[in-house]
Design a protein around this motif. Sequence first.
Motif, mmCIF file in Angstrom:
data_model
loop_
_atom_site.group_PDB
_atom_site.id
_atom_site.type_symbol
_atom_site.label_atom_id
_atom_site.label_comp_id
_atom_site.label_asym_id
_atom_site.label_seq_id
_atom_site.Cartn_x
_atom_site.Cartn_y
_atom_site.Cartn_z
ATOM 1 N N LEU A 68 20.634 -35.972 43.633
ATOM 2 C CA LEU A 68 20.435 -34.532 43.845
ATOM 3 C C LEU A 68 21.761 -33.806 44.018
ATOM 4 O O LEU A 68 21.892 -32.640 43.673
ATOM 5 C CB LEU A 68 19.528 -34.282 45.051
ATOM 6 C CG LEU A 68 18.050 -34.620 44.847
ATOM 7 C CD1 LEU A 68 17.253 -34.308 46.103
ATOM 8 C CD2 LEU A 68 17.470 -33.837 43.665
ATOM 9 N N PHE A 69 22.735 -34.495 44.573
ATOM 10 C CA PHE A 69 24.060 -33.880 44.723
ATOM 11 C C PHE A 69 24.617 -33.506 43.357
ATOM 12 O O PHE A 69 25.077 -32.392 43.143
ATOM 13 C CB PHE A 69 25.018 -34.825 45.457
ATOM 14 C CG PHE A 69 26.427 -34.317 45.509
ATOM 15 C CD1 PHE A 69 26.771 -33.284 46.367
ATOM 16 C CD2 PHE A 69 27.403 -34.851 44.679
ATOM 17 C CE1 PHE A 69 28.072 -32.791 46.403
ATOM 18 C CE2 PHE A 69 28.704 -34.366 44.714
ATOM 19 C CZ PHE A 69 29.046 -33.333 45.576
ATOM 20 N N TYR A 70 24.562 -34.434 42.404
ATOM 21 C CA TYR A 70 25.105 -34.145 41.074
ATOM 22 C C TYR A 70 24.237 -33.162 40.303
ATOM 23 O O TYR A 70 24.739 -32.320 39.567
ATOM 24 C CB TYR A 70 25.293 -35.444 40.280
ATOM 25 C CG TYR A 70 26.436 -36.258 40.820
ATOM 26 C CD1 TYR A 70 27.752 -35.844 40.628
ATOM 27 C CD2 TYR A 70 26.209 -37.410 41.563
ATOM 28 C CE1 TYR A 70 28.815 -36.557 41.156
ATOM 29 C CE2 TYR A 70 27.268 -38.142 42.095
ATOM 30 C CZ TYR A 70 28.567 -37.710 41.886
ATOM 31 O OH TYR A 70 29.610 -38.416 42.411
ATOM 32 N N ALA A 71 22.912 -33.252 40.491
ATOM 33 C CA ALA A 71 22.007 -32.386 39.735
ATOM 34 C C ALA A 71 22.037 -30.946 40.245
ATOM 35 O O ALA A 71 21.872 -30.011 39.469
ATOM 36 C CB ALA A 71 20.589 -32.937 39.803
ATOM 37 N N ASN A 72 22.249 -30.744 41.537
ATOM 38 C CA ASN A 72 22.086 -29.407 42.122
ATOM 39 C C ASN A 72 23.368 -28.708 42.550
ATOM 40 O O ASN A 72 23.347 -27.515 42.828
ATOM 41 C CB ASN A 72 21.162 -29.481 43.346
ATOM 42 C CG ASN A 72 19.740 -29.766 42.940
ATOM 43 O OD1 ASN A 72 19.002 -28.861 42.577
ATOM 44 N ND2 ASN A 72 19.359 -31.022 42.938
ATOM 45 N N ARG A 73 24.468 -29.464 42.621
ATOM 46 C CA ARG A 73 25.721 -28.852 43.058
ATOM 47 C C ARG A 73 25.524 -27.989 44.301
ATOM 48 O O ARG A 73 25.758 -26.780 44.270
ATOM 49 C CB ARG A 73 26.322 -27.992 41.938
ATOM 50 C CG ARG A 73 26.609 -28.748 40.677
ATOM 51 C CD ARG A 73 27.948 -29.405 40.763
ATOM 52 N NE ARG A 73 28.070 -30.535 39.855
ATOM 53 C CZ ARG A 73 29.107 -31.352 39.843
ATOM 54 N NH1 ARG A 73 30.083 -31.171 40.677
ATOM 55 N NH2 ARG A 73 29.159 -32.358 39.006
ATOM 56 N N PRO A 74 25.079 -28.587 45.411
ATOM 57 C CA PRO A 74 24.796 -27.788 46.618
ATOM 58 C C PRO A 74 26.082 -27.211 47.223
ATOM 59 O O PRO A 74 27.181 -27.687 46.928
ATOM 60 C CB PRO A 74 24.179 -28.815 47.572
ATOM 61 C CG PRO A 74 24.690 -30.133 47.109
ATOM 62 C CD PRO A 74 24.853 -30.024 45.621
ATOM 63 N N ASP A 75 25.911 -26.177 48.066
ATOM 64 C CA ASP A 75 27.042 -25.552 48.756
ATOM 65 C C ASP A 75 27.311 -26.236 50.094
ATOM 66 O O ASP A 75 28.332 -25.963 50.735
ATOM 67 C CB ASP A 75 26.735 -24.075 49.024
ATOM 68 C CG ASP A 75 26.465 -23.335 47.736
ATOM 69 O OD1 ASP A 75 27.379 -23.264 46.904
ATOM 70 O OD2 ASP A 75 25.329 -22.846 47.546
ATOM 71 N N MET A 76 26.361 -27.066 50.518
ATOM 72 C CA MET A 76 26.498 -27.727 51.814
ATOM 73 C C MET A 76 25.527 -28.896 51.886
ATOM 74 O O MET A 76 24.511 -28.909 51.193
ATOM 75 C CB MET A 76 26.172 -26.722 52.921
ATOM 76 C CG MET A 76 26.029 -27.335 54.294
ATOM 77 S SD MET A 76 25.601 -26.091 55.516
ATOM 78 C CE MET A 76 27.146 -25.873 56.304
ATOM 79 N N ILE A 77 25.869 -29.881 52.743
ATOM 80 C CA ILE A 77 24.951 -31.008 52.964
ATOM 81 C C ILE A 77 24.652 -31.124 54.457
ATOM 82 O O ILE A 77 25.569 -31.054 55.275
ATOM 83 C CB ILE A 77 25.550 -32.342 52.465
ATOM 84 C CG1 ILE A 77 25.877 -32.248 50.970
ATOM 85 C CG2 ILE A 77 24.588 -33.497 52.735
ATOM 86 C CD1 ILE A 77 26.538 -33.494 50.411
ATOM 87 N N ILE A 78 23.363 -31.274 54.786
ATOM 88 C CA ILE A 78 22.947 -31.626 56.141
ATOM 89 C C ILE A 78 22.478 -33.066 56.058
ATOM 90 O O ILE A 78 21.542 -33.377 55.330
ATOM 91 C CB ILE A 78 21.827 -30.696 56.642
ATOM 92 C CG1 ILE A 78 22.358 -29.260 56.727
ATOM 93 C CG2 ILE A 78 21.328 -31.158 58.015
ATOM 94 C CD1 ILE A 78 21.292 -28.233 57.092
ATOM 95 N N LEU A 79 23.168 -33.955 56.759
ATOM 96 C CA LEU A 79 23.046 -35.379 56.488
ATOM 97 C C LEU A 79 22.629 -36.199 57.698
ATOM 98 O O LEU A 79 23.284 -36.180 58.741
ATOM 99 C CB LEU A 79 24.418 -35.870 55.986
ATOM 100 C CG LEU A 79 24.579 -37.337 55.663
ATOM 101 C CD1 LEU A 79 23.740 -37.741 54.474
ATOM 102 C CD2 LEU A 79 26.053 -37.648 55.394
ATOM 103 N N ASP A 80 21.549 -36.947 57.521
ATOM 104 C CA ASP A 80 21.126 -37.947 58.498
ATOM 105 C C ASP A 80 21.859 -39.249 58.178
ATOM 106 O O ASP A 80 22.089 -39.556 57.009
ATOM 107 C CB ASP A 80 19.604 -38.132 58.367
ATOM 108 C CG ASP A 80 19.062 -39.219 59.275
ATOM 109 O OD1 ASP A 80 19.601 -39.401 60.381
ATOM 110 O OD2 ASP A 80 18.089 -39.878 58.873
ATOM 111 N N LEU A 81 22.240 -40.013 59.175
ATOM 112 C CA LEU A 81 23.003 -41.239 58.899
ATOM 113 C C LEU A 81 22.105 -42.450 58.664
ATOM 114 O O LEU A 81 22.419 -43.325 57.852
ATOM 115 C CB LEU A 81 23.979 -41.527 60.040
ATOM 116 C CG LEU A 81 25.124 -40.524 60.185
ATOM 117 C CD1 LEU A 81 26.032 -40.941 61.328
ATOM 118 C CD2 LEU A 81 25.922 -40.358 58.913
ATOM 119 N N GLY A 82 20.962 -42.521 59.372
ATOM 120 C CA GLY A 82 20.102 -43.689 59.229
ATOM 121 C C GLY A 82 19.081 -43.493 58.125
ATOM 122 O O GLY A 82 18.050 -42.867 58.313
#
Length: 160
Positions: A43-57
């Motif tokens: 999804l990162f490559y497909a959508n080129r987001p402006d920000m990521i909210i990321l869970d680690l587990g």
Amino acid sequence: MADKHKILIVEDDKYIINFISMSLKKEDYDYVIAKTCGEANALFYANRPDMIILDLGLPDGDGIEIIKNVREISKIPIIVVSARQEEEEKIQALDLGADDYITKPFSPNELVARVKAHLNRYIRLTRKRIDVNEYIEYPGLKIDKSARRVFVNEEERFFT
Ligand code: CA
């Protein structure tokens, strides 16, 4: 609205996904949801987001790996959301280039405030970089670096 910011949410907990997405929707942000590391990369490559909210587990790996991959090619803000309290992991995430760390449970207001702050800072930085790189201006003189053109009192001058 052409200028909506798109945020990639990486999280496998349904309850937290709903909580984050509802908070973002209220503020009129666009978002996409990934529930695994694999989906996050796609999804990162497909959508080129402006920000990521990321869970680690995540079920297929550690969100830390996503930070590493993204930082190789992008400076977009990354906010880590985790239930884990360990200081070491927090430090590792920040060391690898995460911009912020928020511990569950948190309020929607806190999340949205951090999202706004990081997006605004990022947008300001990228705009400034473009200005600095492309134009140098003095009274009566303008140099367009990217096009390699020089203007004196609005008239173009040619140099070798
Ligand atoms: Ca999780």
